[in-house]
Write an enzyme that holds these catalytic residues in place. Structure first.
Site, short mmCIF file in Angstrom:
data_model
loop_
_atom_site.label_atom_id
_atom_site.label_comp_id
_atom_site.label_asym_id
_atom_site.label_seq_id
_atom_site.Cartn_x
_atom_site.Cartn_y
_atom_site.Cartn_z
N ASN A 43 22.28 38.49 39.50
CA ASN A 43 22.80 37.18 39.91
C ASN A 43 22.04 36.69 41.13
O ASN A 43 21.64 37.47 42.01
CB ASN A 43 24.32 37.22 40.15
CG ASN A 43 24.81 38.29 41.09
OD1 ASN A 43 24.21 39.35 41.21
ND2 ASN A 43 25.91 38.04 41.75
N GLU A 45 22.50 33.85 43.95
CA GLU A 45 23.38 32.84 44.56
C GLU A 45 22.58 31.90 45.44
O GLU A 45 21.41 32.14 45.75
CB GLU A 45 24.49 33.56 45.36
CG GLU A 45 25.36 34.42 44.45
CD GLU A 45 26.55 35.06 45.13
OE1 GLU A 45 26.64 35.03 46.38
OE2 GLU A 45 27.40 35.61 44.39
N CYS A 54 24.12 33.43 36.99
CA CYS A 54 24.61 34.77 36.67
C CYS A 54 23.47 35.66 36.17
O CYS A 54 22.47 35.19 35.61
CB CYS A 54 25.66 34.70 35.58
SG CYS A 54 27.19 33.91 36.06
N GLU A 56 23.34 37.59 33.59
CA GLU A 56 23.09 37.55 32.15
C GLU A 56 22.14 36.42 31.79
O GLU A 56 21.29 36.54 30.92
CB GLU A 56 24.41 37.34 31.38
CG GLU A 56 25.42 38.46 31.53
CD GLU A 56 26.37 38.23 32.70
OE1 GLU A 56 25.94 37.75 33.76
OE2 GLU A 56 27.55 38.57 32.54
N CYS A 87 31.09 36.14 32.11
CA CYS A 87 31.86 34.90 32.28
C CYS A 87 31.70 34.01 31.05
O CYS A 87 30.82 34.22 30.21
CB CYS A 87 31.42 34.17 33.55
SG CYS A 87 29.89 33.25 33.37
N CYS A 90 28.26 32.51 30.42
CA CYS A 90 27.27 33.47 29.92
C CYS A 90 27.54 33.85 28.47
O CYS A 90 26.61 34.09 27.70
CB CYS A 90 27.23 34.70 30.82
SG CYS A 90 26.48 34.31 32.41
N1 THU Z 1 28.46 36.66 37.96
C1 THU Z 1 27.49 37.12 37.10
O1 THU Z 1 26.34 37.37 37.50
N2 THU Z 1 27.82 37.29 35.80
C2 THU Z 1 29.06 37.04 35.27
O2 THU Z 1 29.22 37.11 34.07
C3 THU Z 1 30.18 36.73 36.17
C4 THU Z 1 29.80 36.34 37.54
C5 THU Z 1 28.09 36.46 39.37
C6 THU Z 1 28.07 35.01 39.80
C7 THU Z 1 28.32 35.14 41.29
O3 THU Z 1 27.09 35.39 41.94
C8 THU Z 1 29.16 36.38 41.40
O4 THU Z 1 29.03 37.09 40.19
C9 THU Z 1 30.63 36.11 41.69
O5 THU Z 1 31.16 35.21 40.77
#
Ligand code: THU
Length: 131
Positions: A43, A45, A54, A56, A87, A90
């Protein structure tokens, strides 16, 4: 202990490179293509929170860039217990390439497995656009 599977190892390595200074929730994902190649992502940010990507989707973008669009399995590593599942965004993003893919969520104590079709029934896909 048995050697860790290469896909889990790739997802763990990606997780260690997560850029998550805001949520502090580190995610690593690794996709196994049908030809055996592995594509990983973490991920990423952003100070403008909504721009976050994310793990994925980073992995899927990397795969598509390398010409891989058919996948067998995706592993997502988090520090959650039970392990975090992908999520909704994704799930939809991965469904673009088929919903038979095996989804494996790995956490510190447990692993959860599904088919993407279970996680995202009644997928919106290109068939809808063709009618
Ligand atoms: N996140 C992912 O990388 N994949 C997911 O399927 C769920 C959320 C990340 C996004 C953000 O950087 C952190 O997790 C918290 O939501």
């Amino acid at each position: 202990m048995a050697a860790e599977d290469a896909l889990v190892a790739a997802a763990r390595a990606a997780q260690s490179r997560a850029h998550a200074p805001y949520s502090k929730y580190h995610v690593g994902a690794a996709l196994e293509a049908e030809d055996g190649r592995i594509f990983a992502g973490c991920n990423v940010e952003n100070a403008s929170y909504g721009l976050t990507i994310c793990a994925e989707r980073v992995a899927a973008g990397s795969a598509v860039t390398a010409g891989a669009k058919r996948f067998r399995r995706v592993v997502i590593v988090t520090d959650s217990d039970p392990p975090g599942s992908p999520c909704g965004a994704c799930r939809q993003f991965l469904a673009e390439f088929g919903t038979d893919i095996e989804v494996e969520a790995v956490g510190p104590r447990a692993t959860r497995r599904w088919r993407l079709s279970e996680l995202l029934p009644a997928t919106f896909d290109k068939e809808a656009l063709d009618t």
